[in-house]
Design a protein around this motif. Structure first.
Motif, PDB file in Angstrom:
ATOM      1  N   GLU A   1       0.489  -1.495  -0.125  1.00  9.38           N
ATOM      2  CA  GLU A   1       0.501  -0.150   0.182  1.00  9.38           C
ATOM      3  C   GLU A   1       0.990   1.296  -0.232  1.00  9.38           C
ATOM      4  O   GLU A   1       0.231   2.627  -0.794  1.00  9.38           O
ATOM      5  N   GLN A   2       1.339   1.216   1.146  1.00 10.08           N
ATOM      6  CA  GLN A   2       3.056   2.163   0.554  1.00 10.08           C
ATOM      7  C   GLN A   2       3.800   2.652  -0.620  1.00 10.08           C
ATOM      8  O   GLN A   2       3.815   3.444  -0.703  1.00 10.08           O
ATOM      9  N   ALA A   3       3.947   1.595  -1.069  1.00  5.70           N
ATOM     10  CA  ALA A   3       4.303   1.300  -2.099  1.00  5.70           C
ATOM     11  C   ALA A   3       3.973   2.340  -3.434  1.00  5.70           C
ATOM     12  O   ALA A   3       3.893   2.961  -3.706  1.00  5.70           O
TER      13      ALA A   3
ATOM     14  N   THR B   1      -1.232   5.135 -14.612  1.00  2.00           N
ATOM     15  CA  THR B   1      -2.000   4.221 -15.072  1.00  2.00           C
ATOM     16  C   THR B   1      -1.862   2.720 -14.161  1.00  2.00           C
ATOM     17  O   THR B   1      -0.655   2.977 -13.426  1.00  2.00           O
ATOM     18  N   VAL B   2      -2.989   2.112 -13.591  1.00  2.00           N
ATOM     19  CA  VAL B   2      -2.633   0.792 -13.116  1.00  2.00           C
ATOM     20  C   VAL B   2      -1.394   0.089 -13.349  1.00  2.00           C
ATOM     21  O   VAL B   2      -0.506  -0.378 -12.285  1.00  2.00           O
ATOM     22  N   SER B   3      -0.484   0.022 -14.740  1.00  2.00           N
ATOM     23  CA  SER B   3       0.301  -0.048 -14.821  1.00  2.00           C
ATOM     24  C   SER B   3       2.031   0.198 -14.635  1.00  2.00           C
ATOM     25  O   SER B   3       3.100  -0.497 -13.844  1.00  2.00           O
ATOM     26  N   ALA B   4       1.816   1.407 -14.393  1.00  2.00           N
ATOM     27  CA  ALA B   4       2.331   2.471 -14.016  1.00  2.00           C
ATOM     28  C   ALA B   4       2.622   2.217 -12.639  1.00  2.00           C
ATOM     29  O   ALA B   4       4.026   2.180 -12.005  1.00  2.00           O
ATOM     30  N   VAL B   5       2.052   2.219 -11.864  1.00  2.83           N
ATOM     31  CA  VAL B   5       1.777   2.258 -10.628  1.00  2.83           C
ATOM     32  C   VAL B   5       2.089   0.615 -10.202  1.00  2.83           C
ATOM     33  O   VAL B   5       3.104   0.740  -9.157  1.00  2.83           O
ATOM     34  N   ALA B   6       2.223  -0.138 -11.137  1.00  5.72           N
ATOM     35  CA  ALA B   6       2.431  -0.842 -10.899  1.00  5.72           C
ATOM     36  C   ALA B   6       3.974  -1.384 -10.420  1.00  5.72           C
ATOM     37  O   ALA B   6       4.946  -1.554  -9.778  1.00  5.72           O
ATOM     38  N   ALA B   7       4.090  -0.934 -11.437  1.00  4.35           N
ATOM     39  CA  ALA B   7       6.008  -0.945 -12.459  1.00  4.35           C
ATOM     40  C   ALA B   7       6.747  -0.673 -11.001  1.00  4.35           C
ATOM     41  O   ALA B   7       7.786  -0.597 -10.578  1.00  4.35           O
ATOM     42  N   ARG B   8       6.594   0.654 -10.738  1.00  3.82           N
ATOM     43  CA  ARG B   8       6.711   1.568  -9.588  1.00  3.82           C
ATOM     44  C   ARG B   8       6.976   1.127  -8.579  1.00  3.82           C
ATOM     45  O   ARG B   8       7.599   1.429  -8.470  1.00  3.82           O
TER      46      ARG B   8
ATOM     47  N   ALA C   1      -2.451  -6.939  -7.709  1.00  3.98           N
ATOM     48  CA  ALA C   1      -2.640  -6.688  -6.346  1.00  3.98           C
ATOM     49  C   ALA C   1      -2.762  -5.137  -5.996  1.00  3.98           C
ATOM     50  O   ALA C   1      -3.955  -4.739  -4.873  1.00  3.98           O
ATOM     51  N   LEU C   2      -2.470  -4.263  -7.040  1.00  2.00           N
ATOM     52  CA  LEU C   2      -3.435  -2.887  -6.791  1.00  2.00           C
ATOM     53  C   LEU C   2      -4.638  -3.239  -6.458  1.00  2.00           C
ATOM     54  O   LEU C   2      -5.698  -2.645  -5.672  1.00  2.00           O
TER      55      LEU C   2
ATOM     56  N   TRP D   1      -7.817  -1.607  -4.004  1.00  2.00           N
ATOM     57  CA  TRP D   1      -8.577   0.374  -4.114  1.00  2.00           C
ATOM     58  C   TRP D   1      -9.909  -1.087  -5.340  1.00  2.00           C
ATOM     59  O   TRP D   1      -9.332  -1.042  -6.346  1.00  2.00           O
ATOM     60  N   PRO D   2     -11.123  -0.145  -5.984  1.00  2.00           N
ATOM     61  CA  PRO D   2     -11.215  -0.855  -6.238  1.00  2.00           C
ATOM     62  C   PRO D   2     -11.557  -0.164  -8.031  1.00  2.00           C
ATOM     63  O   PRO D   2     -11.683  -0.967  -9.253  1.00  2.00           O
ATOM     64  N   ALA D   3     -10.328   0.629  -8.275  1.00  2.00           N
ATOM     65  CA  ALA D   3     -10.100   1.063  -9.331  1.00  2.00           C
ATOM     66  C   ALA D   3      -9.445   2.531  -8.762  1.00  2.00           C
ATOM     67  O   ALA D   3      -9.052   2.861  -7.982  1.00  2.00           O
ATOM     68  N   LEU D   4      -8.538   2.950 -10.161  1.00  2.00           N
ATOM     69  CA  LEU D   4      -7.262   3.809 -10.820  1.00  2.00           C
ATOM     70  C   LEU D   4      -7.842   5.366  -9.363  1.00  2.00           C
ATOM     71  O   LEU D   4      -6.780   5.615  -9.008  1.00  2.00           O
TER      72      LEU D   4
END
Length: 196
Positions: A20-22, A40-47, A54-55, A59-62
Motif C-alpha cells: 500500500e505504501q509503495a 496508470t495501473v501498470s505504471a503504478v504497479a511497475a513503480r 495486488a492493486l 482499491w476498486p479502481a484507479l
C-alpha cells in the motif's frame, strides 16, 4: 475410519502494508512528474514493485487509489481554532488552499472531480476527508454567533463550500495564483459576509 478433514478455513496471506505504501508513493511521484495522465495501473504497479492484481485487491479502481494518495486521511484541514474569528478564517482558507494546491493535489483534483460522476463512493470519500473540519468549524461559528461576531445563520457547511469552491476554481482557472495575498482577500470577504 476415513481421514479427518479440517474444517478450519484458510485466511490466506495477510496483506503486506508495504505494498500500500509503495503504491501510494508511486502515485504521488507519477502525479508530480507527469500529472494525472501519467498515472496508470501498470505504471503504478511497475513503480511500486507489485502487480496490477495486488492493486485491484486494495482499491476498486484507479481513481480511488489516486484519491487516497493525493488526499490521505491525515491531510484534512489542520485547524488550529481559538484565535479571533478573522485569524481562524484565515487559517481555514490557507488550510484548504494548502490541502488542495500541493503539486500532487493540484495534479489529481481536476481529474478526480470528473471521476466522481462515475464513482459515487469516491465522492462520499472526498467529503468524508473534511467531516472533522466541518464539525470543528461549526463549533467555532457557534461561539462567534454567541459572541455577536457572526450572523446567527452562519453555517460551517456553507463556509467550507465557499472556501473549497474558491480554491477549486483557482486550481482550474488560475493555477499558481493562490498566494497569501489571494488568501487574505478571500478571508476579508468571508469576514464581511459573516458579520451580523
Amino acid at each position: 475410519m476415513g481421514t479427518e478433514i479440517s474444517t478450519a478455513r484458510a485466511t490466506g496471506r495477510p496483506r503486506d502494508p508495504r505494498i500500500e505504501q509503495a503504491a501510494l508513493a508511486a502515485v504521488r511521484a507519477l502525479l508530480a512528474e507527469g500529472g494525472y495522465a501519467a498515472v496508470t495501473v501498470s505504471a503504478v504497479a511497475a513503480r511500486a514493485g507489485t502487480t496490477k492484481a495486488a492493486l485491484y485487491r486494495r482499491w476498486p479502481a484507479l481513481p480511488h487509489l489516486v484519491h487516497e494518495a493525493a488526499f490521505p486521511s491525515d491531510l484534512a484541514l489542520d485547524l488550529h481554532l481559538g484565535g479571533s474569528l478573522e485569524e481562524d478564517l484565515a487559517g481555514i482558507v490557507r488550510g484548504a488552499r494548502d490541502a488542495l494546491c500541493s503539486p500532487v493535489g493540484a495534479a489529481a483534483l481536476p481529474a478526480l472531480l470528473a471521476e466522481i460522476t462515475t464513482w459515487p463512493d469516491l465522492h462520499a470519500a472526498m467529503l468524508e476527508r473534511f467531516a472533522g473540519s466541518f464539525r470543528a468549524i461549526d463549533e467555532r461559528l457557534a461561539v462567534a454567533v454567541a459572541a455577536g461576531e457572526a450572523h446567527p445563520d452562519a453555517r460551517a457547511d456553507d463556509l467550507l463550500r465557499l472556501v473549497i469552491g474558491a480554491v477549486i476554481a483557482g486550481v482550474l482557472l488560475t493555477p499558481g495564483q493562490l498566494d497569501d495575498a489571494w488568501a487574505d482577500r478571500l478571508t476579508d470577504s468571508l469576514v464581511r459576509s459573516l458579520r451580523p
